[in-house]
Design a protein around this motif. Structure first.
Motif, short mmCIF file in Angstrom:
data_model
loop_
_atom_site.label_atom_id
_atom_site.label_comp_id
_atom_site.label_asym_id
_atom_site.label_seq_id
_atom_site.Cartn_x
_atom_site.Cartn_y
_atom_site.Cartn_z
N LEU A 176 88.32 13.30 33.86
CA LEU A 176 87.84 12.82 32.58
C LEU A 176 86.63 11.92 32.67
CD1 LEU A 176 91.28 11.91 31.09
CD2 LEU A 176 89.95 14.00 30.80
N ARG A 177 86.65 11.05 33.64
CA ARG A 177 85.62 10.04 33.63
C ARG A 177 84.78 10.10 34.89
NH1 ARG A 177 87.13 9.07 29.30
NH2 ARG A 177 89.18 8.32 28.68
N LYS A 178 84.35 11.28 35.17
CA LYS A 178 83.46 11.40 36.32
C LYS A 178 82.35 10.40 36.13
CE LYS A 178 82.74 13.86 39.60
NZ LYS A 178 82.47 13.14 40.76
N TYR A 179 82.27 9.55 37.05
CA TYR A 179 81.36 8.43 36.88
C TYR A 179 79.95 8.81 37.30
CZ TYR A 179 79.43 3.97 36.95
OH TYR A 179 78.63 2.93 36.68
N ASP A 180 78.99 8.48 36.50
CA ASP A 180 77.61 8.79 36.83
C ASP A 180 77.04 7.66 37.68
OD1 ASP A 180 75.01 9.38 37.08
OD2 ASP A 180 74.64 9.72 34.96
N ALA A 227 86.06 1.28 39.23
CA ALA A 227 85.27 0.54 40.20
C ALA A 227 84.51 1.49 41.11
CB ALA A 227 86.19 -0.35 41.03
N VAL A 228 83.27 1.17 41.32
CA VAL A 228 82.41 2.03 42.14
C VAL A 228 81.63 1.18 43.13
CG1 VAL A 228 80.46 3.64 42.10
CG2 VAL A 228 82.11 3.63 40.21
N MET A 238 91.99 14.25 40.49
CA MET A 238 91.51 15.48 41.13
C MET A 238 90.47 15.14 42.20
SD MET A 238 93.24 17.70 39.60
CE MET A 238 92.58 19.36 39.73
N ASN A 239 89.72 14.10 41.93
CA ASN A 239 88.68 13.68 42.86
C ASN A 239 88.91 12.21 43.21
OD1 ASN A 239 86.76 16.14 42.57
ND2 ASN A 239 87.23 15.50 40.47
N TRP A 240 89.84 11.98 44.10
CA TRP A 240 90.19 10.60 44.44
C TRP A 240 88.98 9.89 45.03
CZ3 TRP A 240 94.50 8.65 42.66
CH2 TRP A 240 95.56 9.51 42.38
N ARG A 241 88.76 8.68 44.58
CA ARG A 241 87.69 7.86 45.16
C ARG A 241 88.37 6.83 46.04
NH1 ARG A 241 85.25 5.00 41.28
NH2 ARG A 241 86.77 5.54 39.71
N LEU A 242 88.26 7.01 47.33
CA LEU A 242 89.04 6.19 48.26
C LEU A 242 88.21 5.16 49.00
CD1 LEU A 242 91.42 8.93 49.65
CD2 LEU A 242 91.85 7.25 47.87
N THR A 243 87.01 4.92 48.51
CA THR A 243 86.16 3.96 49.20
C THR A 243 86.86 2.62 49.38
OG1 THR A 243 84.38 5.02 48.01
CG2 THR A 243 83.83 3.02 49.21
N ILE A 244 87.55 2.16 48.34
CA ILE A 244 88.22 0.86 48.43
C ILE A 244 89.22 0.86 49.58
CG2 ILE A 244 89.97 -0.57 47.28
CD1 ILE A 244 88.36 -0.53 44.81
N ALA A 245 89.98 1.94 49.69
CA ALA A 245 90.99 2.01 50.75
C ALA A 245 90.30 2.02 52.12
CB ALA A 245 91.84 3.26 50.57
N GLU A 246 89.24 2.79 52.23
CA GLU A 246 88.55 2.90 53.52
C GLU A 246 87.95 1.57 53.95
OE1 GLU A 246 87.04 7.50 52.64
OE2 GLU A 246 85.60 5.86 52.67
N GLU A 247 87.20 0.98 53.05
CA GLU A 247 86.49 -0.26 53.40
C GLU A 247 87.46 -1.43 53.58
OE1 GLU A 247 83.31 -0.31 54.15
OE2 GLU A 247 82.96 1.78 53.54
#
Ligand SMILES: *[C@@H]1O[C@H](CO)[C@@H](O)[C@H](O)[C@H]1NC(C)=O
Ligand SMILES: *[C@@H]1O[C@H](CO)[C@@H](O)[C@H](O)[C@H]1NC(C)=O
Ligand SMILES: *[C@@H]1O[C@H](CO)[C@@H](O)[C@H](O)[C@H]1NC(C)=O
Ligand SMILES: *[C@@H]1O[C@H](CO)[C@@H](O)[C@H](O)[C@H]1NC(C)=O
Ligand SMILES: *[C@@H]1O[C@H](CO)[C@@H](O)[C@H](O)[C@H]1NC(C)=O
Length: 655
Positions: free
Chosen positions: A4-8, A145-146, A204-213
């Motif tokens: 829904l909220r694919k972030y630009d 969060a991006v 569908m498109n997990w953003r895992l940067t927070i977990a990684e960093e």
């Protein structure tokens, strides 16, 4: 489906990086509550911003009949003869903090080299009592969060609108990798351990940067990662579209785990937190009934829930619904039933399930009311009594910890708040009354990892005079006594007889939380000391420590503890329990962080000299961090911490 909220990201990045000029205009663009705009707007800002609101409500009338003012509590020394004690409270401070991601820089500082000394001092005080503090960075804003490579002016945080988002006003938080260095640096100075949240808006498109960093940079200072925040609100907040029920949440957690398993940059795969239901549309039981605990317990660090006893959304966001007049709900915070026992009761079953699963059970986000709390309630002495009672009650119901939410300068309920942006050069922090409650619980449970608590239901269970006993190393160690009644005449001051029989010590030591009425925010003291009033706080106690030594009568074996109306007393019975060290003398933490660095730098700023004389504030080349009027704010610049001595001086800029 859920995309829904694919972030630009490109657009956000451009917005914050390209403009060469300070982004002051962002205040207008995003329609935030305006902050003070001029040097002399002190008064204006204090009425504009919720965190410095000066509303004083009328204390509730005294119940009729009033509580019996002279009553006896029968206590036994040996925990083995007491039934109903909680689990032992282990590890750091029972109350931790939950910081809304969008306001992190208002609380922790501008970036990893500009930490806020006041914040560090406030943590140090808790560490002194409880050994450490848990902090969660997240909240609703974590969903969008991006991480970006860089933000203007050395900032670690920024904001932009969250995509084509019509259904929620939640801004997207932009942060840089420095957020994790900031957390890491804080952990190297005070014993703070962290929780972060994985954005859950797009399964569908997990953003895992927070977990990684977070895992990479924080290592052991990262305790766990939240998988979903208030999923029961995902449908109504537009995070999910068609339907969303506990089974869908299970599927999402499962999908997240699969993606984590496949990601070599997330080596720790079993430290998740869930379900973090708001106990709004779903009860915790609705999640437990899906088999959530058995299915995921090998991947979970703890079970989590979130809840606020009320909301002030109508007033804060002009939703169109009738606003709740704070005066009408004030009495509900000033008794042991409505927003203490009744609030915690729905979680007793969950607490026992967590125990069976061998997991901590955390109230992951709470405070007096969502959408910012209530003017005239959330930051008063009354709220301090309530938050102490609520914390004790959660501990009694086998919650292992609770996170008190911090929403920044636009909310009423913060345990601490930095000064408004533009005045950070010469005004100081504000401590909310509820910070004192966190200290009280930290002192009550201390550091032996053996403290168990029981709600005594004394005085025939009168809801205005609750009391608890705390056992440490299996022996009665402390008694907590509340008086919610507000009566300046003294007629409702309590005389509580602790009946200890043959275990009666020669005397007890008592610390009081005191203020003149439940309505006020100022001149509050814990054991005679204060952190200061609005804009006066640097995180260190002032005044002389005042511990009352109250003699007991060996025959018939009683100690009589007075408690003012209103008031709170923590009685230390250590003399009766020779196996525990007497910790009642704790006061100002020995490790402090100095905020005197301003003298080195203030001549680079222009401001009213009178303000400087009466404050101990700071200035920086960029005057307090953020330029967007909302984010950077405050940040009493700390950096180049020269450790080694007990008092750590922080200085923002090279001498
Ligand atoms: C406060 O903000 C206003 C407008 O954003 C600016 O003109 C003024 O110089 C600032 N004052 C300080 C002390 O930074
Ligand atoms: C209490 O528990 C904490 C966290 O598990 C641990 O770090 C600490 O050493 C324990 N303290 C004692 C006295 O056992
Ligand atoms: C933090 O901000 C200061 C002042 O803007 C800047 O000098 C410093 O380089 C920044 N630190 C980081 C790690 O970005
Ligand atoms: C804080 O983080 C920075 C990275 O930005 C690092 O260079 C610095 O040494 C750290 N300071 C402390 C006190 O740990
Ligand atoms: C909390 O846990 C203890 C230990 O298992 C148990 O005896 C007690 O009944 C529990 N408390 C509640 C309120 O269920």
């Amino acid at each position: 489906m859920h995309n829904l909220r694919k972030y630009d990201l490109g657009a956000a990045f451009t917005f914050f990086i390209l403009p060469a000029t300070p982004i002051v205009s962002a205040v207008t663009i995003y329609g935030q509550i305006p902050l003070a705009q001029t040097n002399t707007a002190y008064a204006a800002s204090s009425t504009t911003l919720a965190a410095y609101n000066e509303t004083i409500l009328t204390p509730p009338t005294i119940s009729n009949p009033p509580p019996t003012s002279h009553y006896t509590v029968n206590l036994v020394r040996d925990a083995n003869t007491v039934s109903g004690l909680s689990i032992p409270h282990v590890g750091p401070s029972f109350w931790g903090f939950s910081i809304e991601m969008s306001v992190v820089s208002q609380v922790l500082g501008k970036n990893s080299t500009h930490l806020a000394p006041t914040f560090l001092n406030l943590m140090s005080n808790l560490q002194e009592r409880a050994g450490g503090i848990l902090i969660r960075i997240g909240g609703n804003t974590q969903e969008f969060a991006v991480m970006v490579d860089k933000l203007d002016n050395g900032r670690t945080f920024g904001k932009t609108v969250s995509g084509s988002n019509a259904t929620t006003k939640t801004p997207a938080v932009l942060y840089t990798r420095d957020m994790f260095y900031m957390a890491f640096n804080i952990s190297s100075l005070v014993n703070v351990k962290w929780f972060f949240g994985i954005p859950f808006n797009d399964s569908m498109n997990w953003r895992l940067t927070i977990a990684e960093e977070a895992q990479d940079i924080l290592g052991d200072n990262l305790v766990a990662l939240q998988a979903g925040n208030e999923p029961d609100f995902y449908l109504s907040f537009g995070r999910r579209q068609i339907k969303y029920d506990p089974a869908d949440y299970n599927s999402d957690v499962d999908s997240l785990i699969k993606v984590i398993d496949a990601n070599p940059r997330i080596p720790v795969k079993n430290k998740l937190l869930g379900p973090s239901v708001a106990t709004g549309p779903w009860t915790p039981e609705m999640v437990w009934e899906t088999g959530f605990i058995d299915r995921f317990k090998d991947r979970l660090y703890a079970l989590t829930v979130e809840h606020y006893p009320d909301n002030n959304c109508a007033a804060q966001f002009n939703t169109g619904s009738p606003a709740v007049p704070p005066q009408s709900v004030f009495p509900a915070y000033l008794n042991h039933k409505d927003r203490v026992v009744d609030l915690v009761a729905p979680y007793v079953n969950s607490g026992n399930l967590a125990q069976q699963a061998g997991k901590p059970f955390i109230m992951f986000e709470t405070n007096s009311a969502s959408c910012g709390g209530f003017a005239g309630i959330s930051d008063t002495f009354g709220a301090a009594l309530w938050a102490a009672d609520y914390g004790f009650q959660m501990a009694f119901a086998n919650f292992t910890h609770a996170m008190m939410h911090i929403g920044g300068q636009n909310v009423f309920y913060n345990p601490f708040t930095s000064p408004p942006t533009n005045q950070s050069s010469y005004h100081q922090w504000t401590v909310g009354a509820v910070y004192y409650s966190t200290l009280i619980l930290a002192e009550a449970f201390a550091t032996t990892n053996t403290s168990r608590i029981i709600d005594l239901q004394a005085n025939a269970g009168n809801i205005y005079t609750p009391s608890y006993a705390i056992y440490e190393n299996d022996v009665l160690d402390k008694v907590a006594l509340f008086n919610y009644v507000d009566d300046p005449t003294g007629a409702n001051d309590l005389q509580v007889t602790l009946d200890l029989g043959s275990a009666t010590p020669a005397s007890v030591r008592v610390k009081y939380l005191a203020a003149s009425t439940v309505s006020i925010k100022d001149n509050m003291t814990w054991a005679g000391q204060t952190l200061g009033n609005t804009f006066e706080v640097d995180g260190r106690f002032r005044g002389t420590l005042d511990i009352h030594t109250i003699p007991c009568s060996p025959l018939p074996g009683e100690c009589v503890i007075p408690v003012k109306a209103p008031g709170f007393a923590l009685a230390f019975l250590d003399a009766a329990t020779s196996d525990s060290a007497d910790m009642s003398g704790l006061s100002q933490a020995t490790k402090t962080f100095s905020t005197t660095a301003w003298t080195n730098i203030h001549n680079t700023a222009t401001f009213n000299p009178q303000e400087v004389e009466t404050s101990n504030g700071h200035a920086g080349p960029n005057r307090g961090g953020g330029h967007d009027g909302r984010l950077g704010t405050s940040s009493f610049k700390g950096s180049k911490m020269t450790n080694g001595s007990k008092s750590v001086r922080t200085s923002a800029f090279p001498r």
